[in-house]
Every structure is written in C-alpha cells, then in structure tokens.
Design a protein around this motif. Structure first.
Motif, PDB file in Angstrom:
ATOM      1  N   GLN A 186       0.824  -1.207   0.000  1.00  0.00           N
ATOM      2  CA  GLN A 186       0.000   0.000   0.000  1.00  0.00           C
ATOM      3  C   GLN A 186       0.863   1.263   0.000  1.00  0.00           C
ATOM      4  OE1 GLN A 186      -2.989   0.163   3.051  1.00  0.00           O
ATOM      5  NE2 GLN A 186      -3.864   2.066   2.294  1.00  0.00           N
ATOM      6  N   THR A 187       1.964   1.246   0.743  1.00  0.00           N
ATOM      7  CA  THR A 187       2.863   2.405   0.785  1.00  0.00           C
ATOM      8  C   THR A 187       3.477   2.664  -0.585  1.00  0.00           C
ATOM      9  OG1 THR A 187       3.379   2.008   3.110  1.00  0.00           O
ATOM     10  CG2 THR A 187       4.922   3.387   1.868  1.00  0.00           C
TER      11      THR A 187
ATOM     12  N   VAL B 151       3.495   5.674  -5.895  1.00  0.00           N
ATOM     13  CA  VAL B 151       3.408   5.642  -7.358  1.00  0.00           C
ATOM     14  C   VAL B 151       2.209   6.445  -7.848  1.00  0.00           C
ATOM     15  CG1 VAL B 151       3.051   4.160  -9.374  1.00  0.00           C
ATOM     16  CG2 VAL B 151       4.585   3.433  -7.550  1.00  0.00           C
ATOM     17  N   VAL B 152       1.060   6.259  -7.212  1.00  0.00           N
ATOM     18  CA  VAL B 152      -0.147   6.973  -7.628  1.00  0.00           C
ATOM     19  C   VAL B 152       0.025   8.474  -7.470  1.00  0.00           C
ATOM     20  CG1 VAL B 152      -2.595   7.362  -7.105  1.00  0.00           C
ATOM     21  CG2 VAL B 152      -1.695   5.031  -7.210  1.00  0.00           C
ATOM     22  N   SER B 153       0.679   8.888  -6.400  1.00  0.00           N
ATOM     23  CA  SER B 153       0.944  10.310  -6.192  1.00  0.00           C
ATOM     24  C   SER B 153       1.777  10.869  -7.342  1.00  0.00           C
ATOM     25  CB  SER B 153       1.676  10.513  -4.857  1.00  0.00           C
ATOM     26  OG  SER B 153       2.020  11.870  -4.670  1.00  0.00           O
ATOM     27  N   TYR B 154       2.766  10.102  -7.761  1.00  0.00           N
ATOM     28  CA  TYR B 154       3.608  10.550  -8.879  1.00  0.00           C
ATOM     29  C   TYR B 154       2.792  10.610 -10.176  1.00  0.00           C
ATOM     30  CZ  TYR B 154       7.254  10.901 -12.357  1.00  0.00           C
ATOM     31  OH  TYR B 154       8.020  11.339 -13.410  1.00  0.00           O
TER      32      TYR B 154
ATOM     33  N   ARG C 105      -0.384  11.143 -10.549  1.00  0.00           N
ATOM     34  CA  ARG C 105      -1.284  12.307 -10.499  1.00  0.00           C
ATOM     35  C   ARG C 105      -0.524  13.582 -10.899  1.00  0.00           C
ATOM     36  NH1 ARG C 105      -5.083   8.945  -9.985  1.00  0.00           N
ATOM     37  NH2 ARG C 105      -5.898   8.243  -7.989  1.00  0.00           N
ATOM     38  N   LYS C 106       0.678  13.742 -10.360  1.00  0.00           N
ATOM     39  CA  LYS C 106       1.477  14.935 -10.669  1.00  0.00           C
ATOM     40  C   LYS C 106       1.893  14.940 -12.140  1.00  0.00           C
ATOM     41  CE  LYS C 106       3.359  15.396  -5.985  1.00  0.00           C
ATOM     42  NZ  LYS C 106       4.574  15.286  -5.135  1.00  0.00           N
ATOM     43  N   LEU C 107       2.259  13.760 -12.649  1.00  0.00           N
ATOM     44  CA  LEU C 107       2.677  13.657 -14.043  1.00  0.00           C
ATOM     45  C   LEU C 107       1.526  13.994 -14.989  1.00  0.00           C
ATOM     46  CD1 LEU C 107       4.964  12.895 -16.002  1.00  0.00           C
ATOM     47  CD2 LEU C 107       4.140  10.520 -15.907  1.00  0.00           C
ATOM     48  N   LYS C 108       0.359  13.522 -14.668  1.00  0.00           N
ATOM     49  CA  LYS C 108      -0.814  13.817 -15.501  1.00  0.00           C
ATOM     50  C   LYS C 108      -1.100  15.312 -15.528  1.00  0.00           C
ATOM     51  CE  LYS C 108      -4.433  11.156 -15.365  1.00  0.00           C
ATOM     52  NZ  LYS C 108      -5.577  10.345 -14.916  1.00  0.00           N
ATOM     53  N   ALA C 109      -0.952  15.944 -14.387  1.00  0.00           N
ATOM     54  CA  ALA C 109      -1.236  17.383 -14.294  1.00  0.00           C
ATOM     55  C   ALA C 109      -0.204  18.224 -15.028  1.00  0.00           C
ATOM     56  CB  ALA C 109      -1.299  17.799 -12.827  1.00  0.00           C
ATOM     57  N   SER C 110       0.995  17.664 -15.241  1.00  0.00           N
ATOM     58  CA  SER C 110       2.067  18.449 -15.868  1.00  0.00           C
ATOM     59  C   SER C 110       2.366  18.004 -17.306  1.00  0.00           C
ATOM     60  CB  SER C 110       3.352  18.335 -15.035  1.00  0.00           C
ATOM     61  OG  SER C 110       3.794  16.992 -14.984  1.00  0.00           O
ATOM     62  N   SER C 111       1.457  17.264 -17.911  1.00  0.00           N
ATOM     63  CA  SER C 111       1.667  16.772 -19.280  1.00  0.00           C
ATOM     64  C   SER C 111       0.595  17.328 -20.226  1.00  0.00           C
ATOM     65  CB  SER C 111       1.642  15.241 -19.289  1.00  0.00           C
ATOM     66  OG  SER C 111       2.619  14.712 -18.439  1.00  0.00           O
ATOM     67  N   PRO C 112       0.704  18.601 -20.602  1.00  0.00           N
ATOM     68  CA  PRO C 112      -0.349  19.229 -21.415  1.00  0.00           C
ATOM     69  C   PRO C 112      -0.267  18.944 -22.912  1.00  0.00           C
ATOM     70  CG  PRO C 112       1.361  20.811 -20.925  1.00  0.00           C
ATOM     71  CD  PRO C 112       1.751  19.551 -20.217  1.00  0.00           C
ATOM     72  N   VAL C 113       0.878  18.406 -23.389  1.00  0.00           N
ATOM     73  CA  VAL C 113       1.022  18.207 -24.835  1.00  0.00           C
ATOM     74  C   VAL C 113       1.562  16.812 -25.162  1.00  0.00           C
ATOM     75  CG1 VAL C 113       1.338  20.651 -25.347  1.00  0.00           C
ATOM     76  CG2 VAL C 113       3.345  19.226 -24.821  1.00  0.00           C
ATOM     77  N   TRP C 114       1.320  16.403 -26.427  1.00  0.00           N
ATOM     78  CA  TRP C 114       1.825  15.129 -26.953  1.00  0.00           C
ATOM     79  C   TRP C 114       2.581  15.410 -28.232  1.00  0.00           C
ATOM     80  CZ3 TRP C 114       1.074  12.684 -31.664  1.00  0.00           C
ATOM     81  CH2 TRP C 114       1.451  11.322 -31.738  1.00  0.00           C
TER      82      TRP C 114
ATOM     83  N   GLY D  23       7.426   5.708 -19.405  1.00  0.00           N
ATOM     84  CA  GLY D  23       8.804   5.587 -18.960  1.00  0.00           C
ATOM     85  C   GLY D  23       9.096   6.427 -17.734  1.00  0.00           C
ATOM     86  N   ASP D  24       8.503   7.617 -17.674  1.00  0.00           N
ATOM     87  CA  ASP D  24       8.699   8.469 -16.495  1.00  0.00           C
ATOM     88  C   ASP D  24       8.134   7.802 -15.242  1.00  0.00           C
ATOM     89  OD1 ASP D  24      10.093  10.475 -17.734  1.00  0.00           O
ATOM     90  OD2 ASP D  24       8.348  11.765 -18.076  1.00  0.00           O
ATOM     91  N   ILE D  25       6.996   7.121 -15.388  1.00  0.00           N
ATOM     92  CA  ILE D  25       6.405   6.409 -14.249  1.00  0.00           C
ATOM     93  C   ILE D  25       7.331   5.282 -13.811  1.00  0.00           C
ATOM     94  CG2 ILE D  25       4.466   4.983 -13.481  1.00  0.00           C
ATOM     95  CD1 ILE D  25       2.709   6.563 -15.486  1.00  0.00           C
ATOM     96  N   ALA D  26       7.830   4.533 -14.790  1.00  0.00           N
ATOM     97  CA  ALA D  26       8.732   3.420 -14.480  1.00  0.00           C
ATOM     98  C   ALA D  26      10.016   3.922 -13.809  1.00  0.00           C
ATOM     99  CB  ALA D  26       9.061   2.648 -15.752  1.00  0.00           C
ATOM    100  N   LYS D  27      10.569   5.025 -14.304  1.00  0.00           N
ATOM    101  CA  LYS D  27      11.792   5.580 -13.715  1.00  0.00           C
ATOM    102  C   LYS D  27      11.563   6.050 -12.282  1.00  0.00           C
ATOM    103  CE  LYS D  27      12.685   8.351 -17.248  1.00  0.00           C
ATOM    104  NZ  LYS D  27      13.362   9.380 -18.094  1.00  0.00           N
TER     105      LYS D  27
END
Length: 212
Positions: A142-143, A148-151, A153-162, A174-178
């Motif tokens: 759970q910890t 991971v989920v916190s990261y 959430r932040k990544l989603k909020a800071s990814s405005p473009v593709w 890859g950023d999530i995995a790193k």
C-alpha cells in the motif's frame, strides 16, 4: 353456609386459574420476542461477519500494470493501476497514458510535427484484453502504491502536450517506471516492443523501489 363457602372457594380457584392462563398467554409473545431477538442478533452478526469477510476480500492487493495495445497506427502505451482480488481480477482499475486530446486523426498527424494538446486518462480499448499486445504487472504494498499513484497524479497534471518524437506515450510511461527505480528503453520503439523491452530490462521482477 358450608355450601356457599365451598362454592366461593371454587369461584376463587377458577379466577386464579384464569388469571394464570392470561399471564401465561401474555408472557408468550414476550418469550417469543426474546427468541426472535436472539435470532435477529445472530443473523445480524452473521451478516456483519460476511460483510467483513467480503470487505477484507475486496480490499485486495495493489498493483500497477505497464501495458501496450494494438491500434490503427503504431499502438498505444499506458499503465493500469488499482487493486486485485484473490483471483487476480482487477477492482475498479484506473488508467493513465498520454495521447492527443481528440478522436480525430488530425491532431495525431500534426503531433508528428508540432506538440498538440493531450489527454492523460483512459482511451478506447485500454481495458479490453483482445487489444492488449504486451503487459507487465508489478504487485505493490500500500505504501509503494500510494507513492506511485501520487507521482502519476502529478505527471498527468504536468503533461499538457503530446508529440510523436519529443514526448509520446512511451516517454510518459517511462517516467512512471523511472520514478519506481526501473530502467527504461528507447521511447521511439513501437509500444509492444517498448513494454516487452521494459519487462526484460528489469528482469520481470516485482517492485524494488528507487535505487540507493
């Protein structure tokens, strides 16, 4: 006089007998209520125990799954995360991935030249097994899961473009995995190759946390 006394005694005894029957009859429902109360309490306890077992069973274990799926173009890379039950089935899973924010092909084509607005949630086909081309599931405490989920959430909020080359769905995953301490392959691979390589590079083992 003696006859009257005997008669009076009979009347008194009859009255007492009737009173006794009435008391017995009135106490009947009370006793029944007591039994019913015990039965109700027992049933409620059993129901609560069953609910507790169900709740415990549904709490499940935490996971994140790195996935790729087939699409009309290269395919798509994303993560699925949440809990699984004792049978390994997902419970209310969430999806995170990077894709052009449109069902039209126009932003996708433009995204090979210039950055285009993105979306970072579920896309059609993400949770359908028939479209899955590769996957790697990692079980988490759970910890670890909360971190991971916190990261994510932040990544989603800071990814405005593709952008197909500069920052695509592979790079997002890859950023999530790193963030979890894993090695990641070249983000210009096709999604199926990317997830397969990600799993192979990290030995297909469970979450070990950031290095050091």
């Amino acid at each position: 006089m003696k006859f009257l006394n005997v008669r009076l005694l009979i009347v008194i005894l009859f009255a007492l007998s009737a009173a006794g029957c009435q008391t017995s009859a009135e106490s009947g429902p009370g006793a029944g209520d007591s039994v019913a109360a015990v039965q109700t309490t027992s049933a409620t306890t059993s129901k609560n125990n069953a609910a507790a077992k169900t709740s415990k069973r549904e709490t499940g274990r935490y996971f994140i799954e790195f996935r790729s799926r087939y699409a009309l173009t290269y395919g798509h890379t994303y993560v699925v995360f949440g809990r699984v039950n004792s049978a390994g089935q997902m419970i209310d899973p969430e999806v995170a991935g990077l894709a052009p924010a449109s069902t039209s092909a126009v932003p996708y084509v433009l995204g090979h030249y210039i950055p285009v607005p993105s979306e970072t949630g579920w896309t059609d086909g993400d949770l359908e097994d028939r479209y899955r081309s590769a996957s790697w599931r990692v079980m988490l405490s759970q910890t670890e899961y909360n971190k991971v989920v916190s990261y994510i959430r932040k990544l989603k909020a800071s990814s405005p473009v593709w952008h197909a080359v500069l920052y695509n769905c592979n790079a997002f995953v890859g950023d999530i995995a790193k963030s979890m301490g894993y090695k990641v392959p070249n983000p210009l691979l096709r999604p199926q190759q990317y997830i397969t390589k990600l799993r192979e590079m990290n030995g297909g083992v469970g979450y070990t946390g950031p290095p050091g």
